[in-house]
Design an enzyme around this catalytic site. Sequence first.
Site, PDB file in Angstrom:
ATOM      1  N   LEU A   1      39.518  36.595  33.432  1.00 55.93           N
ATOM      2  CA  LEU A   1      40.883  36.956  33.030  1.00 55.93           C
ATOM      3  C   LEU A   1      41.794  35.727  33.015  1.00 55.93           C
ATOM      4  O   LEU A   1      42.752  35.672  32.243  1.00 55.93           O
ATOM      5  CB  LEU A   1      41.439  38.015  33.983  1.00 55.93           C
ATOM      6  CG  LEU A   1      42.870  38.491  33.732  1.00 55.93           C
ATOM      7  CD1 LEU A   1      43.030  39.059  32.328  1.00 55.93           C
ATOM      8  CD2 LEU A   1      43.283  39.543  34.763  1.00 55.93           C
TER       9      LEU A   1
ATOM     10  N   HIS B   1      41.200  34.386  29.559  1.00 55.05           N
ATOM     11  CA  HIS B   1      41.135  35.338  28.453  1.00 55.05           C
ATOM     12  C   HIS B   1      42.301  35.119  27.493  1.00 55.05           C
ATOM     13  O   HIS B   1      43.454  35.079  27.900  1.00 55.05           O
ATOM     14  CB  HIS B   1      41.165  36.767  29.008  1.00 55.05           C
ATOM     15  CG  HIS B   1      40.843  37.819  27.995  1.00 55.05           C
ATOM     16  ND1 HIS B   1      41.802  38.527  27.316  1.00 55.05           N
ATOM     17  CD2 HIS B   1      39.661  38.285  27.539  1.00 55.05           C
ATOM     18  CE1 HIS B   1      41.233  39.388  26.503  1.00 55.05           C
ATOM     19  NE2 HIS B   1      39.923  39.265  26.620  1.00 55.05           N
TER      20      HIS B   1
ATOM     21  N   PRO C   1      40.119  46.942  32.949  1.00 53.23           N
ATOM     22  CA  PRO C   1      39.358  45.971  32.160  1.00 53.23           C
ATOM     23  C   PRO C   1      40.244  44.917  31.518  1.00 53.23           C
ATOM     24  O   PRO C   1      41.466  45.065  31.446  1.00 53.23           O
ATOM     25  CB  PRO C   1      38.660  46.823  31.095  1.00 53.23           C
ATOM     26  CG  PRO C   1      39.318  48.139  31.104  1.00 53.23           C
ATOM     27  CD  PRO C   1      40.112  48.277  32.371  1.00 53.23           C
ATOM     28  N   CYS C   2      39.615  43.868  31.075  1.00 54.28           N
ATOM     29  CA  CYS C   2      40.314  42.702  30.528  1.00 54.28           C
ATOM     30  C   CYS C   2      40.470  42.885  29.012  1.00 54.28           C
ATOM     31  O   CYS C   2      39.582  42.558  28.247  1.00 54.28           O
ATOM     32  CB  CYS C   2      39.498  41.455  30.850  1.00 54.28           C
ATOM     33  SG  CYS C   2      40.244  39.905  30.407  1.00 54.28           S
ATOM     34  N   GLN C   3      41.595  43.430  28.564  1.00 51.46           N
ATOM     35  CA  GLN C   3      41.828  43.692  27.142  1.00 51.46           C
ATOM     36  C   GLN C   3      42.993  42.857  26.624  1.00 51.46           C
ATOM     37  O   GLN C   3      44.007  42.711  27.301  1.00 51.46           O
ATOM     38  CB  GLN C   3      42.147  45.177  26.933  1.00 51.46           C
ATOM     39  CG  GLN C   3      41.029  46.132  27.343  1.00 51.46           C
ATOM     40  CD  GLN C   3      41.522  47.564  27.382  1.00 51.46           C
ATOM     41  OE1 GLN C   3      42.305  47.943  28.251  1.00 51.46           O
ATOM     42  NE2 GLN C   3      41.062  48.376  26.446  1.00 51.46           N
TER      43      GLN C   3
END
Length: 416
Positions: free
Chosen positions: A189, A192, A145-147
């Site tokens: 992403l 992000h 996931p995009c964290q």
Amino acid sequence: MKEYLSLSEAAELIGKSKETLRRWDKEGILNAVREPVSNYRVYKASDIKALMGSLFPENADDNVSNFVEAQAEYSVVELFAGAGGLALGLEKAGLKCVVLNEIDKWACQTLKENRPNWNVLEGDVKNFDFSFYKNKADLVTGGFPCQAFSYAGKKLGLKDARGTLFYEFARVVQEVNPPVCLGENVRGLLSHDKGKTLQGMISILDEIGYNVVPVKVLRAIDYRVPQKRERLILIGIRKDIDIKFEYPSPHNKTYTLKDALKKGDLFDSDVPRSDGAKYPKYKKEVLDLVPPKGYWRDLPLDIQKEYMGGSFYLGGGKTGMARRIGWDEPSLTLTCNPAQKQTERCHPDETRPFTVREYARIQTFPDSWMFAGPMAQQYKQIWNAVPVNLGEEIGYSLIKFLNEYYATKSQKVVNF
């Protein structure tokens, strides 16, 4: 279709970005005009139809093939495996998944039921050690996931990403030390945290000994998938290897919803009947008024205002709302819940969401691939997957790379 479409509406319909349409306007490929009443710059529907005829030709010859035969048995360690879309695609290309990790119990059950021979590790990735595969596996993959990361200095390091799932992905890559690794994510992403998250990932891979190939967003419709879905692909090559990785070539033919649900080039039978979500009575009454390829702006004005609520007065095309997909176009990107408001993808002929098996077809899962759990969990697994055919096309590029790499070695013998 309306006579004029906004920039957002035109971009959504054609499947291109707004920036691409602006460039096309300058280059004369698709010119915007002044709408007679508002004087806004818009696109004539007739111009778009003419262009889409060249973008989505019904009988286009597809002479592109990315097929490459594996010259050895190449093995994959797959993280965040989900329902197996990427793993199945890589398997179709000729790669062997030797271990898969997934935390969701229903997705794990799906993997185990469809591939009893796969070694599925159920649970949090941080609880597993993959050092057994060190210098044995050829590829580590993961749809992390995009964290966002917490920056501890000018250059982000592996320790700064602790607590994130990308940290675990990088940890496993470091433990396994494969020639190549593959991360996949959503297009978002790229932007992000103003691009810092992606740069942090590249910095971490650099620290553990991998050069990142220029990141690319692949459109699923270019790779035998009847869906306007995009995935960001992150490829890392071990620094001791001086071989170029090449992304798969886009295909000439674009497949449509008809190709997904009817017998044809993609599938050798019509889609099997299956359970599916249902619209509440009020929503069905509204969507009954929407024609194929239409959306909320095709409703009577009073119903538009009532159905859209405050969104009616906001900017943007919102072309995914109250949307009925046409047979002769690719599906819009599937959503987690097929019946939720503002992301409707209605069947062309019947006023209902797509069924579970229709969802799976749009993601190019074979009809034999069964999904475990309650219906809502099945939809979630399918929605979250990498389209199988896209995974297969990426797999050929990885095989080509590995063939070239091992051609420089005396032998490759690894038995698990």
